[in-house]
Design a protein around this motif. Structure first.
Motif, mmCIF file in Angstrom:
data_model
loop_
_atom_site.group_PDB
_atom_site.id
_atom_site.type_symbol
_atom_site.label_atom_id
_atom_site.label_comp_id
_atom_site.label_asym_id
_atom_site.label_seq_id
_atom_site.Cartn_x
_atom_site.Cartn_y
_atom_site.Cartn_z
ATOM 1 N N LYS A 800 64.936 17.416 51.067
ATOM 2 C CA LYS A 800 64.040 18.443 50.555
ATOM 3 C C LYS A 800 64.775 19.613 49.913
ATOM 4 O O LYS A 800 64.150 20.445 49.266
ATOM 5 N N THR A 824 66.109 23.718 44.321
ATOM 6 C CA THR A 824 64.713 23.352 44.576
ATOM 7 C C THR A 824 64.544 22.986 46.040
ATOM 8 O O THR A 824 65.457 22.443 46.669
ATOM 9 N N ARG A 825 63.369 23.277 46.557
ATOM 10 C CA ARG A 825 63.028 22.956 47.951
ATOM 11 C C ARG A 825 61.634 22.352 47.963
ATOM 12 O O ARG A 825 60.669 22.942 47.458
ATOM 13 N N ASP A 826 61.541 21.142 48.501
ATOM 14 C CA ASP A 826 60.259 20.463 48.621
ATOM 15 C C ASP A 826 59.574 20.951 49.897
ATOM 16 O O ASP A 826 60.073 20.737 51.002
ATOM 17 N N HIS A 828 56.577 20.007 50.924
ATOM 18 C CA HIS A 828 55.519 19.032 51.067
ATOM 19 C C HIS A 828 54.459 19.216 49.993
ATOM 20 O O HIS A 828 54.561 18.644 48.923
ATOM 21 N N TRP A 830 53.866 22.168 48.604
ATOM 22 C CA TRP A 830 54.349 23.265 47.773
ATOM 23 C C TRP A 830 55.742 22.912 47.272
ATOM 24 O O TRP A 830 56.398 21.999 47.775
ATOM 25 N N LYS A 831 56.194 23.650 46.290
ATOM 26 C CA LYS A 831 57.543 23.459 45.781
ATOM 27 C C LYS A 831 58.132 24.821 45.430
ATOM 28 O O LYS A 831 57.471 25.653 44.810
ATOM 29 N N SER A 833 61.450 26.719 43.569
ATOM 30 C CA SER A 833 62.557 26.488 42.650
ATOM 31 C C SER A 833 63.144 27.817 42.214
ATOM 32 O O SER A 833 62.433 28.811 42.046
ATOM 33 N N ASP A 852 52.190 21.996 44.519
ATOM 34 C CA ASP A 852 52.732 20.845 43.827
ATOM 35 C C ASP A 852 51.692 20.131 42.980
ATOM 36 O O ASP A 852 52.031 19.456 42.016
ATOM 37 N N LYS A 860 50.285 30.275 42.599
ATOM 38 C CA LYS A 860 51.745 30.336 42.605
ATOM 39 C C LYS A 860 52.202 31.789 42.682
ATOM 40 O O LYS A 860 51.435 32.726 42.442
#
Length: 872
Positions: A800, A824-826, A828, A830-831, A833, A852, A860
């Protein structure tokens, strides 16, 4: 009435108790006079030791034909058979109108299906009641699952009427076009309309979503929209002070027109802004149109028009246009100026199955020189100085060697603002045919069977080189454009004189057609200069030539074998020398037909020129006697390596290329009066370290010396290195070092491991590449060396967390090239960057956390600084 009977049916070793309340067949209802009949049919098929019962409810309420006439027959209670089963017990009421099913119960009526731990079926009121059960951990299992056609959902508790389609549902979760609707209490009015209380709308697919929009009351219209009363945002179960008195969430499986909400921003040069706001029009299933715009507080603005189209199995494409008007500085001050920019981008592709003989494609990218620098936020678009476009049409005729190609081409350089257009370029070609060969003949060919004829022609109209973008619209077709037509007919054949010796005679005809020609005279009255007169009118020129070449190209093999105990079994060297001799006799149209001379008073000599000088094609010339000897030598070196477990030498060995190619080439002009040898060209390539290092190199050696002033070559041998280059490309990844690497572990997958501060995970997916280029040139006395280095890579701390970067170094300018890194961080649903260019002309950063899913794309948080904010 018969008494209650408890029957045990033994089937496949399983005892299934059934409590059956049988009703006497001839029992007469005192009030209605109806005979009640209930038929229970034991299915012949038993799945998973479960008995499937069918209740023929269409017979409930039937009237004996002897007692009443057909006109008094009552409508059946159900229109089709009700199927139901369960894993535990099926209990019927004394009246036979209620059925109780326990454990993994199932009821099907038409297209309506219901599964749950417990189902209570009321046949008289056509209703079903279902709920799940809690396990030892407190989690609900066997919760009701409802399906009616395309509608599906799960819930905690359900009450449903088969006749009206209405129902009352507790804690239901439904999916609507990528979004999920959670509701504590749902009232189902019909197949389309639902009323919700204490609902949640989210795009997170978790049972307990990470975020949602809390709705107190709402109305949901299936495949259309949700209309909600007061609502607010909840993130990780924390209510945020972000809410609205009402809202509407549209969703549809088809294209839907609507308003595009703009994004807010700020720039130092143009001020506050709203970007990307406008309207989207879903014209039909094949075509759409969006019109958006940007507006800035200093008076700058821009507009965008975009359309997408697609006809399945035929073609697809996009068309984009944009126009910008920008103001910079303060009006009335010296630094104030205005600019107008535009761009047109069109991409069209034809499906390969649409037509095997005719294709059409387009790739258009046309814009003003400073459009990207003034209006783009992408570093790749800003640093791209070369734009090219092409529109191509091609056609082939079935069972014919002919083909037609037509194209429009465009090339544009943003650095020097030059532009080149070719409008149009057309060619008609014929692949090689063998007129003296019988159809289908492929062996035992005689010399005349190998005679091949082909034809090629092209027509072009293009701008002269060096035309500036600002001069394009005022350009003259006669002065600034060149055009012409050219065609050629080559006739070739070959003869095998020996195994590796081939003779190849040729005959070629070439002709060109121009719309004008020139005449030159020396004008002593006009500053002693040369005057050029253009003569308009079609003029055709042609010529022909013949020749022959003799080539020898054998292969020479060399092998060195090592001892059986050696890791390297053998090394093989393959040399491919090529020697060819070509000769062209003096033949063709006299040179004087297309060449003229004038006397230059300054140089005191006659100067020859072509009447087609400056034309799009070269002037056809009769062949002068010429001949050359061409020499080349190509080398290939490979090794055979024994595998690690092979001690016998009997297993297959691994081939490793040590040198893929090392080629030397030169030529000797037999009829030149001096400087007969051409330069010696060397090229090589190989891949080493298990193909991780790609090495390419080349060089040019001139065999002749320079004069004392180092300005030109003289006819004396003295080899000089005039050009050389080396290109290195190295790439490495975690999979190369450990083929079993599957990737890092997420924080959630290994919580104990990550909490331990002593734990360090080196098994991280990563990749890295580096490119290095070195170029040397010295044709005269001036030497030039240039070097550049480029690096890029990425790595994942966990699946992630991802980090990527691009950078480089320019050794000539002694500075780091454009550098960019992204994190970047996932999250789940949401994202997050973060993208930054830390230094240089385009210094900027952009931090954003966004949902996402595209459904809630405007949900956002964004913080950024554009490169335009710090550029003055």
């Amino acid at each position: 009435m018969k008494l209650l009977q408890k029957v045990f049916i033994i089937f496949i070793g399983t005892i299934i108790p059934l409590n059956i309340f049988a009703v006497e067949n001839n029992y007469r209802n005192n009030t209605t006079g109806l005979i009640t009949k209930i038929d229970f049919n034991l299915s012949d098929t038993v799945l998973n030791d479960r008995v499937v019962l069918e209740l023929d409810t269409t017979k409930i309420g039937e009237v004996d034909s002897l007692e009443t006439d057909s006109s008094s027959k009552k409508k059946p209670l159900f229109e089709t058979v009700v199927q139901y089963n369960c894993d535990d017990t099926i209990v019927f009421s004394l009246t036979g109108q209620q059925v109780f099913l326990t454990k993994n119960a199932f009821v099907k009526y038409g297209e309506t299906e219901l599964k749950a731990y417990y189902i209570e079926l009321d046949l008289e009121n056509k209703e079903a009641y279902a709920y799940g059960i809690q396990d030892s951990t407190g989690n609900y299992v066997f919760t009701p699952e409802f399906k009616d056609g395309s509608e599906e959902f799960t819930c905690k508790e359900l009450k449903y009427n088969f006749d009206t389609g209405k129902g009352l549902v507790n804690e239901v979760i439904t999916e609507q076009e990528g979004g999920f609707v959670h509701s504590q209490i749902t009232k189902k009015i019909d197949d389309k309309i639902f009323y919700l209380r204490n609902g949640k709308y989210t795009t997170c697919d978790h049972e307990h979503p990470h975020f949602y929009v809390k709705m107190t009351k709402a109305k949901m219209i299936k495949d259309d929209k949700i209309v909600s009363g007061p609502l607010h945002l909840v993130l990780e179960d924390v209510p945020l002070p972000i809410g609205l008195p009402f809202a509407m969430f549209p969703f549809s499986s088809s294209y839907t027109s609507g308003i595009i909400v703009p994004s807010y921003g700020e720039e130092q040069r143009r001020g506050f802004n709203l970007r990307g706001g406008g309207y989207y029009w879903a014209i039909n299933d094949y075509l759409d149109l969006s019109v958006t715009g940007d507006i800035f507080s200093n008076g700058s603005w821009g507009t965008y028009v975009q359309s997408k189209y697609k006809n399945r199995y035929r073609y697809s494409g996009t068309l984009q246009t944009e126009y910008h008007f920008n103001k910079y500085g303060d009006k009335g001050l010296p630094d104030y100026y205005e600019t107008t920019d535009f761009a047109i981008r069109w991409n069209h592709s034809q499906d390969a199955k649409a037509n095997p003989y005719r294709t059409f494609s387009a790739s258009v990218n046309v814009s003003t020189t400073n459009n990207e620098r003034n209006n783009s936020t992408s570093i790749r678009e800003i640093t791209n100085n070369q734009k090219q476009s092409s529109i191509t049409y091609s056609k082939k005729w079935a069972d014919s060697p002919f083909s037609l190609n037509a194209s429009l081409r465009h090339s544009q350089n943003s650095r020097d603002t030059t532009i080149s257009l070719t409008l149009p370029s057309m060619s008609l070609n014929m692949t090689q045919i063998y007129p003296f060969r019988k159809k289908g003949k492929s062996s035992n060919l005689r010399w005349y069977d190998k005679v091949g004829i082909s034809y090629s022609s092209k027509l072009e109209n293009r701008t002269k080189s060096g035309l500036k973008e600002s001069d394009l619209m005022s350009s003259s077709l006669q002065k600034d454009w060149i055009n012409g037509y050219e065609h050629s007919i080559p006739i070739t054949t070959n003869f095998k004189l020996a195994k590796d010796l081939t003779l190849s005679p040729t005959l070629n005809y070439r002709g060109v057609l121009y719309t004008r020609s020139i005449r030159k005279t020396f004008d002593t009255d006009a500053k002693n200069d040369v005057r050029v007169d253009t003569i308009q009118g079609f003029r055709y020129a042609h010529n022909y030539s013949t020749g022959a070449s003799l080539s020898l190209s054998p292969k020479i093999y060399g092998m060195y074998t090592f001892k059986e105990t050696s890791k390297v079994a053998a090394i093989r060297h393959v040399m491919t020398p090529t020697i060819s001799v070509s000769y062209t006799p003096e033949i063709g149209v006299p040179r004087s037909k297309y060449y003229r001379t004038y006397y230059d008073e300054n140089q005191k000599k006659d100067v020859e020129y072509s009447i087609f000088e400056g034309g799009i094609y070269s002037t056809p010339m009769g062949a002068q006697e010429s001949g050359s000897i061409n020499l080349s030598l190509d080398n290939n070196i490979e090794a055979k390596i024994r595998t690690a477990n092979d001690t016998t030498g009997l297993e297959d060995m691994k081939k490793v290329k040590i040198l893929e190619s090392l080629k030397f080439s030169t030529s000797y002009d037999m009829f030149a009066d001096s400087l007969n040898w051409s330069t010696v060209r060397m090229t090589g390539r190989t891949k080493i370290f298990n193909k991780k290092l790609d090495l390419k190199f080349n060089g040019t050696v001139d065999p002749y010396k320079l004069n004392a002033n180092k300005t030109r070559k003289i006819d004396e041998f003295g080899p000089r290195l005039t050009q050389a280059s080396i290109d290195l490309g190295f790439s490495l990844s975690s999979k190369d070092l450990n083929p079993n690497t599957k990737g890092g572990e997420s924080d959630d997958d290994q919580p104990e491991k990550w909490r331990d501060p002593r734990y360090v995970d080196f098994d991280i997916p990563w990749s890295f590449s580096i490119d290095y280029g070195w170029t040397y040139s010295k044709t005269t006395n001036r030497k030039n060396i240039s070097q550049n280095l480029g690096i890029n890579g990425q790595f994942s701390l966990t699946p992630k967390w991802k980090v990527s970067f691009v950078s480089g170094y320019d050794f000539d300018a002694n500075e780091v090239t454009s550098t960019q890194f992204t994190i970047t961080r996932d999250l789940h649903c949401w994202k997050m960057s973060f993208n930054a260019i830390p230094f240089g002309e385009f210094t900027s950063y952009n931090f954003m956390i966004n949902v996402d899913s595209s459904i809630l794309q405007d949900l956002k948080y964004e913080k950024k600084q554009s490169w335009q904010d710090v550029r003055f």
